[in-house]
Design an enzyme around this catalytic site. Structure first.
Site: not given
Length: 698
Positions: A575, A588
């Site tokens: 990501s 995250y």
């Protein structure tokens, strides 16, 4: 009853359905019915025909047209355009031009001059065999029960005994114009015949209507099967030499052997594998007759073309169950087979023979375990396995009533290296960039995983989709199979946080395809929470899925790829947040950063083994994403003070390029790193985020 026909062949003809069909439609209906049962004919084998009254498009006069299954295709799945159509009178006129058996191949080109209505479907080598039989409807099938009789040392005598003078017999001869002349003459001279057995090859039958021809074919096959069952010596194949291992052991041994074999035979062309431990396979590989019959090879040309001159028997020791002993001798066994194949080529080659093809075995017999097969793609490997099961049925039936006779070596060679077959191979489309490659994609039921699967499938790869969501996984696989076929993909349940689940998923992947070349770690979750509100459970869940899960999958991939010794490509779907920190998502972001650094570490360790590891960093891929369908979307919308419907526009405007990032965009990046386009790239990061300065790599 012989296993060639395990039960009575059902008559599937439906008069109500047939009543609505024209004559070509009835021929297609008959063909599909015959091809729907592998006991009648093997995949891609056999052909059917009808001599039909048609109107000549030029003269508008009535003419007789031969409709016959064209080259290639499969009776069970063919459509109307699978038939060649030829003026029957023009086909008959070719008899005047025939210069003898030494000039067989030139007749195939002349078939094109007989084409009716500009039909582009290429004609089959069996066209003359259908055209010269003086009956309206003709079937040619490769039923195991009939070939078992045809492959006996006293096949002609048995044909007379089994069929009581209603079926003729022609000795083995390669299919072609001359055999067509002989078949037509025999049918004309014997009006009492309803068909002919071709020595070592198969069955021709005929009738006045499509229905009558179909029912005659069923009746003759059943008659052969019943006769064999009533005369078979027991025990079959001389009885067992060894017992079958337990089912779990069989699968474990196959999973251990397949990557080793695959790696050793994939140097020039990647191979895909297939495993079966079907009862008839185990009966043969465990039998006393195996070592006597297996070297004889197959009798039917269709069987032989798919399975090669003979299988390779791997001497697995059932008593010790020691795979390592066999693994250590694999190099010598494979080299001996290649040398034997090369010697066969040198003995049999003609002055104009094509160059020698891949000398590796296609079929591998493992006593106590089953049968492995390897080919350029999964469908070909599976079908080769099915053909060898046909061959086993034939050997069982023939050796049970007489002595089995395989195809003579020179005849086998002349078929394998037939110039017409070579021309057909040369017309095959160029292999796609991932042909023979096997990809394993976690999170495969989601948007990015599904798009990645489609991209890799489109380039010829087989794909294993692994996901924790069984319902979504089943739906994804169903859609893929409808588009790409039954052999294209399998779905395997996977919890990436569970070590045993990861190991089991790789085990099942190997059994499905023989190994793995590409691993795409894509399974994911997302969460947002201020650090002071982030629970230990939420932190741990992110680490379990996004860090530990990626580690477990990569570790198993490394173990497998090192066993295969073919290198490999591992792609992490991480990501933008792994490079650019975001407030309110510390768990995250930290887990994604862990993925990126793990990939770099793996690139260092993988390089000596040819294993490349790279990372694709998406950002804000909303469409089709399961992650963005839940709380994460709500949290991100709240954080940006917009409605959920407005969120995609927020991310689009936030990007430098003002573009949305779609699952297909990520799939393109994954394909680049998975393919040879990036053969000299490892340890790299590709941002696919429509531009985000914070995420620029440094």
């Amino acid at each position: 009853m012989t296993k060639a026909v395990a039960g009575p062949l059902p008559d599937l003809w439906n008069d109500a359905h047939a009543a609505d069909l024209d004559e070509p439609g009835l021929l297609l209906y008959r063909s599909n019915l015959l091809g729907s049962d592998l006991r009648i004919t093997n995949f891609g084998g056999g052909n059917t025909s009808a001599k039909l009254a048609m109107t000549d498009p030029l003269t508008q006069e009535p003419v007789t047209v031969l409709w016959v299954k064209g080259s290639g295709g499969d009776l069970g799945s063919m459509k109307r355009d699978g038939f060649s159509t030829l003026y029957l009178d023009k086909l008959e006129s070719l008899k005047q031009l025939y210069r003898g058996i030494a000039h067989e191949d030139e007749m195939v080109a002349l078939f094109n001059h007989c084409t009716f209505n500009l039909n582009p479907r290429a004609t089959s080598i069996d066209t003359a065999l259908h055209g010269f039989v003086p009956h309206p409807h003709v079937d040619h099938v490769h039923a195991d029960a009939v070939i078992a009789i045809a492959a006996c040392s006293n096949a002609e005598e048995l044909t007379g005994e089994v069929f009581s003078g209603t079926i003729g017999f022609l000795p083995w001869q390669r299919p072609g114009f001359d055999l067509g002349l002989k078949l037509g003459a025999m049918a004309a001279q014997h009006p009492e015949y309803v068909g002919v057995v071709l020595g070592g090859h198969g069955l021709f039958t005929w009738g006045p209507t499509s229905k009558a021809a179909y029912q005659t074919t069923l009746r003759i096959i059943q008659q052969a099967a019943d006769w064999l069952a009533g005369h078979e010596k027991q025990p079959a194949f001389g009885g067992p030499r060894c017992d079958a291992a337990a089912p779990g052991t069989r699968r474990a041994v196959a999973a251990a052997l397949m990557p080793l074999i695959r790696g050793k035979i994939s140097r020039d062309e990647r191979k895909v594998g297939h495993f079966t431990d079907a009862p008839e396979v185990l009966e043969f590989v465990n039998s006393r007759a195996r070592d006597r019959l297996a070297p004889l090879g197959t009798s039917c040309p269709d069987h032989f073309l798919r399975t090669k001159i003979r299988p390779l028997v791997l001497p697995y020791d059932r008593q010790s169950d020691n795979v390592d002993t066999l693994a250590n001798s694999l190099d010598a066994l494979l080299e001996a087979y290649r040398n034997d194949y090369s010697a066969y080529y040198q003995r049999c080659k003609r002055p104009n023979s094509p160059d020698m093809r891949d000398p590796n075995a296609v079929i591998y017999l493992v006593p106590g375990i089953g049968m492995l097969s390897f080919a350029k793609d999964k469908a070909t490997a599976r079908i080769a396995s099915e053909f060898y099961v046909n061959a086993i049925n034939v050997m069982r039936g023939a050796s049970g009533v007489s002595a089995y006779v395989g195809l003579p070596e020179q005849e086998a060679f002349d078929i394998e290296y037939w110039l017409l077959e070579e021309a057909k191979l040369q017309r095959m489309p160029k292999a796609k960039s991932l042909a023979g490659r096997i990809a394993y994609v976690t999170g495969g039921a989601g948007g990015i995983g599904g798009a990645t699967a489609l991209r890799l499938l489109g380039e010829g790869a087989c794909v294993v989709l692994a996901d924790i969501d069984q319902e979504a996984l089943d739906a994804r696989i169903q859609a893929i199979v409808q588009k790409f076929g039954r052999d294209s993909a399998v779905g395997i349940p996977l919890d990436v946080t569970d070590e045993a689940s990861v190991v089991a998923s790789f085990h099942e992947s190997i059994l499905a395809y023989g190994g793995i070349d590409i691993v795409v770690s894509n399974a994911g979750i997302a969460s947002a929470s201020p650090v002071e509100d982030t629970s230990l459970a939420l932190w741990q869940k992110n680490m379990d899925v996004l860090a530990t899960g990626y580690f477990l999958v990569a570790r198993e991939a490394f173990r497998l790829m090192q066993r295969q010794q073919c290198g490999g490509a591992i792609v992490f779907v991480a990501s933008k947040n792994g490079l650019a920190a975001s407030a309110g998502a510390s768990a995250y972001c930290a887990a994604k950063a862990s993925e990126i650094h793990l990939a770099r570490c793996l690139a260092l360790e993988g390089a000596p083994h040819g294993i490349r590891v790279n990372t694709v960093n998406p950002d804000a891929v909303l469409r089709g994403s399961k992650i963005w369908a839940g709380e994460w979307r709500q949290q991100r919308a709240a954080s940006n003070k917009v409605s959920e419907d407005e969120l995609e526009e927020v991310y689009r405007q936030r990007s430098m390029l003002k573009l949305s990032v779609l699952p297909e965009d990520i799939a393109e990046g994954v394909y680049f790193f998975a393919s040879d386009l990036s053969a000299k790239s490892t340890g790299n990061i590709l941002n696919i985020d429509a531009g985000n300065a914070q995420a620029f790599t440094r």
